[in-house]
Design a protein around this motif. Sequence first.
Motif, PDB file in Angstrom:
ATOM      1  N   LEU A 171      13.268  -3.692   6.387  1.00  0.00           N
ATOM      2  CA  LEU A 171      14.121  -3.738   5.189  1.00  0.00           C
ATOM      3  C   LEU A 171      13.330  -4.238   3.979  1.00  0.00           C
ATOM      4  CD1 LEU A 171      17.144  -3.116   5.009  1.00  0.00           C
ATOM      5  CD2 LEU A 171      17.563  -5.547   5.056  1.00  0.00           C
ATOM      6  N   LEU A 172      12.619  -5.370   4.176  1.00  0.00           N
ATOM      7  CA  LEU A 172      11.840  -5.916   3.066  1.00  0.00           C
ATOM      8  C   LEU A 172      10.710  -4.968   2.667  1.00  0.00           C
ATOM      9  CD1 LEU A 172      11.629  -9.668   4.016  1.00  0.00           C
ATOM     10  CD2 LEU A 172      12.840  -8.663   2.133  1.00  0.00           C
ATOM     11  N   ASP A 173      10.125  -4.260   3.668  1.00  0.00           N
ATOM     12  CA  ASP A 173       9.077  -3.299   3.368  1.00  0.00           C
ATOM     13  C   ASP A 173       9.583  -2.208   2.448  1.00  0.00           C
ATOM     14  OD1 ASP A 173       6.649  -3.893   4.299  1.00  0.00           O
ATOM     15  OD2 ASP A 173       6.855  -2.890   6.224  1.00  0.00           O
ATOM     16  N   ILE A 174      10.775  -1.673   2.769  1.00  0.00           N
ATOM     17  CA  ILE A 174      11.317  -0.577   1.954  1.00  0.00           C
ATOM     18  C   ILE A 174      11.586  -1.056   0.535  1.00  0.00           C
ATOM     19  CG2 ILE A 174      13.288   0.949   1.715  1.00  0.00           C
ATOM     20  CD1 ILE A 174      13.415   1.050   4.749  1.00  0.00           C
ATOM     21  N   VAL A 175      12.162  -2.267   0.432  1.00  0.00           N
ATOM     22  CA  VAL A 175      12.478  -2.792  -0.902  1.00  0.00           C
ATOM     23  C   VAL A 175      11.200  -3.004  -1.714  1.00  0.00           C
ATOM     24  CG1 VAL A 175      13.373  -4.807  -2.069  1.00  0.00           C
ATOM     25  CG2 VAL A 175      14.646  -3.822  -0.227  1.00  0.00           C
ATOM     26  N   VAL A 176      10.184  -3.595  -1.067  1.00  0.00           N
ATOM     27  CA  VAL A 176       8.933  -3.873  -1.775  1.00  0.00           C
ATOM     28  C   VAL A 176       8.241  -2.576  -2.181  1.00  0.00           C
ATOM     29  CG1 VAL A 176       6.601  -4.734  -1.412  1.00  0.00           C
ATOM     30  CG2 VAL A 176       8.515  -6.152  -0.865  1.00  0.00           C
ATOM     31  N   SER A 177       8.272  -1.564  -1.282  1.00  0.00           N
ATOM     32  CA  SER A 177       7.604  -0.309  -1.624  1.00  0.00           C
ATOM     33  C   SER A 177       8.310   0.384  -2.771  1.00  0.00           C
ATOM     34  CB  SER A 177       7.535   0.606  -0.417  1.00  0.00           C
ATOM     35  OG  SER A 177       8.782   1.187  -0.184  1.00  0.00           O
ATOM     36  N   LEU A 178       9.649   0.314  -2.784  1.00  0.00           N
ATOM     37  CA  LEU A 178      10.388   0.890  -3.920  1.00  0.00           C
ATOM     38  C   LEU A 178      10.009   0.197  -5.213  1.00  0.00           C
ATOM     39  CD1 LEU A 178      12.714   2.778  -4.806  1.00  0.00           C
ATOM     40  CD2 LEU A 178      14.213   0.841  -4.546  1.00  0.00           C
TER      41      LEU A 178
ATOM     42  N   PRO B 245       0.819  -1.221   0.000  1.00  0.00           N
ATOM     43  CA  PRO B 245       0.000   0.000   0.000  1.00  0.00           C
ATOM     44  C   PRO B 245       0.851   1.269   0.000  1.00  0.00           C
ATOM     45  CG  PRO B 245      -0.705  -1.493   1.723  1.00  0.00           C
ATOM     46  CD  PRO B 245       0.583  -1.995   1.218  1.00  0.00           C
ATOM     47  N   GLY B 246       1.975   1.262   0.741  1.00  0.00           N
ATOM     48  CA  GLY B 246       2.827   2.439   0.768  1.00  0.00           C
ATOM     49  C   GLY B 246       3.385   2.774  -0.603  1.00  0.00           C
ATOM     50  N   GLY B 247       3.822   1.748  -1.334  1.00  0.00           N
ATOM     51  CA  GLY B 247       4.345   1.980  -2.676  1.00  0.00           C
ATOM     52  C   GLY B 247       3.297   2.527  -3.608  1.00  0.00           C
TER      53      GLY B 247
END
Lengths: 135, 95, 108
Positions: A104-111, A37-39
Amino acid sequence: MKSPIVKTAGRALTPFVLLYGAYVTLFGVLSPGGGFPGGVIMASGVILILVSHDSEKIKSLVENIEWFDTFGAFAFLLVGLGGLFLSGAYFANLWPRSPVMLILLDIVVSLKVFAGTVALFVYFFKQEVEPSSTE
Amino acid sequence: MKASGLQKNILTMALLLIIAVLLINGLRLEHEDKRESSLHEYYLETYEDAGSVNLVETILLNYRAYDTFGEVMVLYIAVAGILILGEEEKEGEKR
Amino acid sequence: MNVSILVVLVGLYGLTNNDNAIKLLMSLSVMGSGVILLFVTVGYIPGGEAPLMTSHISTVDPLPHSVMITFIVINLATTALGLALIFQLYRRYGTIKVSEYFGGDEKL
């Protein structure tokens, strides 16, 4: 030519939409939200300023957005491989009982989702609706 | 093969009705008696190992991170396929 | 749960009775919405709240929710790829009617 109302509203809203997307991404471990959702929220902010302004400068910023897509996909793979080499299992939790791995995985997935959605939108935004050959 | 529009509509409706009855009957069997799954209890016991309070996020990125990797790859391949379609069409215009 | 089956059937009806390729894709999306509603309904536990473990409450089953996030993203990818293919078809043939791709005589 876009009306000044649309331009002002797009310019004023975009930073807040981007900030809210970053918040949803980073606080996904404590509240509802997460990378996907953030991405998508961050991508909607960029799409807002793309449709409200015609400037070439903004369009050149998202020219090579699909490289970020590639980077996000393979960074996700690298995080998994890091778990494999350091801890013995694919996507193993490197920091037990702490949410570092999830953030970490959240940031990668959102990017990755951000770049993918913007790339899709840019592709559809550039399409011409007239058929080149009518047969 | 010369069915009129009305006949075809009635046929479609009948087929959809049959599918609806089958779906409702088939889904009720496992739905009524057993609400709590054992997997749910397992998640409730062990979610603290991941360090997050958001259970959906924990399942998505910790228990089933391999699934999420596949999902990310699906999105990546879709974007790549669409961009390849765009590239092809640019080359076609040059020729 | 019956509502979700109804939504799936509405999508199926649209999938069988349309000639417009974009409407076919929209019907696929509607069917996907029905499936999402069905899964979330199956995971519901009476008295459950959102699966955030900030206090000791009884939560709903979190597994269908995380599976449905995957499904939403795959639905997005399918729709986007289908739309790009419809663009290409429109460029080549100048129409988005499915029946005209096969000669144009046979009405769906």
